[in-house]
Design a protein around this motif. Sequence first.
Motif, PDB file in Angstrom:
ATOM      1  N   ASN A   1      13.411   4.022 -15.817  1.00 27.25           N
ATOM      2  CA  ASN A   1      13.927   3.353 -14.714  1.00 27.25           C
ATOM      3  C   ASN A   1      15.451   2.846 -15.008  1.00 27.25           C
ATOM      4  N   LEU A   2      15.972   1.865 -14.257  1.00 25.70           N
ATOM      5  CA  LEU A   2      17.363   1.341 -14.768  1.00 25.70           C
ATOM      6  C   LEU A   2      17.409   0.518 -15.816  1.00 25.70           C
ATOM      7  N   SER A   3      16.091  -0.236 -16.206  1.00 22.60           N
ATOM      8  CA  SER A   3      16.185  -1.176 -17.570  1.00 22.60           C
ATOM      9  C   SER A   3      15.292  -0.405 -18.570  1.00 22.60           C
ATOM     10  N   MET A   4      14.491   0.348 -18.395  1.00 24.49           N
ATOM     11  CA  MET A   4      13.591   0.898 -19.556  1.00 24.49           C
ATOM     12  C   MET A   4      13.734   2.364 -19.299  1.00 24.49           C
ATOM     13  N   ASN A   5      13.343   3.036 -20.648  1.00 28.93           N
ATOM     14  CA  ASN A   5      13.310   4.423 -20.445  1.00 28.93           C
ATOM     15  C   ASN A   5      12.687   5.146 -21.570  1.00 28.93           C
ATOM     16  N   GLN A   6      11.745   5.886 -21.540  1.00 26.92           N
ATOM     17  CA  GLN A   6      11.038   6.586 -22.342  1.00 26.92           C
ATOM     18  C   GLN A   6      11.722   7.494 -23.341  1.00 26.92           C
ATOM     19  N   TYR A   7      12.665   8.145 -22.903  1.00 31.11           N
ATOM     20  CA  TYR A   7      13.419   9.321 -23.463  1.00 31.11           C
ATOM     21  C   TYR A   7      14.464   8.714 -24.664  1.00 31.11           C
ATOM     22  N   GLY A   8      15.070   7.601 -24.436  1.00 30.97           N
ATOM     23  CA  GLY A   8      16.131   7.211 -25.170  1.00 30.97           C
ATOM     24  C   GLY A   8      16.677   5.755 -24.879  1.00 30.97           C
ATOM     25  N   PRO A   9      17.823   5.623 -25.369  1.00 29.75           N
ATOM     26  CA  PRO A   9      18.459   4.111 -25.015  1.00 29.75           C
ATOM     27  C   PRO A   9      18.494   3.994 -23.524  1.00 29.75           C
TER      28      PRO A   9
ATOM     29  N   THR B   1       9.432  -1.693 -27.287  1.00 26.67           N
ATOM     30  CA  THR B   1       9.149  -3.234 -27.264  1.00 26.67           C
ATOM     31  C   THR B   1      10.292  -3.643 -26.305  1.00 26.67           C
ATOM     32  N   GLY B   2       9.738  -4.652 -25.274  1.00 27.56           N
ATOM     33  CA  GLY B   2      10.652  -5.082 -24.275  1.00 27.56           C
ATOM     34  C   GLY B   2      10.323  -6.459 -23.936  1.00 27.56           C
ATOM     35  N   LEU B   3      11.230  -7.022 -23.184  1.00 32.55           N
ATOM     36  CA  LEU B   3      10.973  -8.499 -22.647  1.00 32.55           C
ATOM     37  C   LEU B   3      10.406  -8.600 -21.259  1.00 32.55           C
ATOM     38  N   PHE B   4       8.868  -8.879 -21.231  1.00 35.57           N
ATOM     39  CA  PHE B   4       8.323  -8.825 -20.242  1.00 35.57           C
ATOM     40  C   PHE B   4       7.982 -10.179 -19.693  1.00 35.57           C
ATOM     41  N   ASN B   5       8.340 -10.756 -18.421  1.00 37.39           N
ATOM     42  CA  ASN B   5       8.118 -12.001 -17.915  1.00 37.39           C
ATOM     43  C   ASN B   5       8.401 -13.180 -19.161  1.00 37.39           C
ATOM     44  N   GLY B   6       9.619 -12.958 -19.846  1.00 37.26           N
ATOM     45  CA  GLY B   6      10.163 -13.938 -20.635  1.00 37.26           C
ATOM     46  C   GLY B   6       9.207 -13.660 -22.182  1.00 37.26           C
TER      47      GLY B   6
ATOM     48  N   TRP C   1       8.094 -11.090 -25.615  1.00 35.74           N
ATOM     49  CA  TRP C   1       8.397  -9.829 -26.184  1.00 35.74           C
ATOM     50  C   TRP C   1       6.998  -9.019 -26.357  1.00 35.74           C
ATOM     51  N   GLU C   2       6.961  -7.690 -25.878  1.00 37.10           N
ATOM     52  CA  GLU C   2       5.567  -7.077 -25.780  1.00 37.10           C
ATOM     53  C   GLU C   2       6.032  -5.850 -26.253  1.00 37.10           C
ATOM     54  N   THR C   3       4.880  -5.097 -26.793  1.00 37.50           N
ATOM     55  CA  THR C   3       5.122  -3.538 -27.185  1.00 37.50           C
ATOM     56  C   THR C   3       4.248  -2.870 -26.233  1.00 37.50           C
ATOM     57  N   ILE C   4       4.579  -1.936 -25.400  1.00 36.69           N
ATOM     58  CA  ILE C   4       3.660  -1.281 -24.397  1.00 36.69           C
ATOM     59  C   ILE C   4       4.178   0.332 -24.579  1.00 36.69           C
ATOM     60  N   THR C   5       2.971   0.975 -24.346  1.00 41.42           N
ATOM     61  CA  THR C   5       3.611   2.477 -24.019  1.00 41.42           C
ATOM     62  C   THR C   5       4.146   2.794 -22.455  1.00 41.42           C
ATOM     63  N   PHE C   6       4.952   3.360 -22.460  1.00 42.14           N
ATOM     64  CA  PHE C   6       6.046   3.301 -21.481  1.00 42.14           C
ATOM     65  C   PHE C   6       6.032   4.665 -21.048  1.00 42.14           C
ATOM     66  N   PHE C   7       6.160   5.075 -19.709  1.00 39.33           N
ATOM     67  CA  PHE C   7       6.151   6.338 -19.091  1.00 39.33           C
ATOM     68  C   PHE C   7       7.292   6.577 -18.132  1.00 39.33           C
ATOM     69  N   GLY C   8       8.100   7.511 -18.449  1.00 38.70           N
ATOM     70  CA  GLY C   8       9.323   7.772 -17.374  1.00 38.70           C
ATOM     71  C   GLY C   8      10.324   6.889 -17.658  1.00 38.70           C
TER      72      GLY C   8
END
Lengths: 107, 256
Positions: free
Chosen positions: B178-186, B162-167, B169-176
Amino acid sequence: MQSEETNNIIVQPADRKKIMGIWKVAGILAVVTAIEFGFAFGMGAGATRTTIFIALTIVKAYYIVSEFMHLGHEVKSLIWSIIGPMLFVVWLIAVLIYEGGAILLVR
Amino acid sequence: MSSTATVVSSSKGGLWSGGRSPFKVSYGKLMMWFFLLSDAFTFSALLVTYGLIRYSNPAYEGSPEAFSFSQEYWPIPEKVFEAVPFLHGVSAPLVFVGIMTFILILSSVTMVLAVEAGHRMDRKAVEKWMLWTILGGIAFLGCQAWEWSHFIHGTQEGSIITGLFNGEWETITFFGANLSMNQYGPPPFAALFFFITGFHGTHVLSGVVLNFIIFYNVVVGTYDKRGHYEMVEKVGLYWHFVDLVWVFVFTFFYLI
């Protein structure tokens, strides 16, 4: 004459004992890494395993710095000039790990 | 003759009163040591930061078998790094990073052999061992590129985030990651992965470049003309340091 003299390099023969010594240190590093793998899979995570990992890492670091980087064969004052300042890092580790636990508590 | 006079006059004074090297090493080697000390502080700071952030996040409490990726707790590293090239879908925890460790240790050994050959003025042997060292460095960088690529693109399943996308809150399936989102943990887990292994990889890259410059000088006979191979020793110190840092990164990032 001058250039001929500089191009005439005398290559000394390899000292087998010295080269065997280098490979011996390499073998120690490989065996210690293999032991670390053994603990990674054969033992549950916990303070004991973490301590073992840190101890084995220091063993490896000792062989790399002392033998490969030759620091063990330098004069004592140089050894302490390099190792001494690293004691600050030990303090930094202790204080920041403690700080991390404190942040978790107030989260 | 003038240099002889200097030695005689200074021999009356103590070790530190000038005219001789108290550490019994050349200026260049001494400065390389102090540079490496400062670099050790930089890497220590990065790894201690990892410790601080890890301890300020909740640890995973359940059994390793039941582990799944979650934003709620710090991941178990061996569950994150378990992929090996050409073995898609096979779980092989830490195998690839183990191969990388052995490559770097071996290239450190070939570097010592190059330094040893330099002491004997054996140009052919220095060339051979320097070349193996450079190849080891390039192989390590290649492995790291693959590991980064795998880490960034993620696993087939991904994680629900669950993250903030274009202002909004959305829940998506994220792969891999980057510096702000991470499927493995915090998210800081991925940021630290990029910073620590990236900073180390940059050192390996500059080490390969320096090794190549010295290798070139060996081939064209610069050190034969100079009468000694001390530059190989200096670049060797740097290369061993890069190996040393990896030993610590391996323990603190991958094993613990």
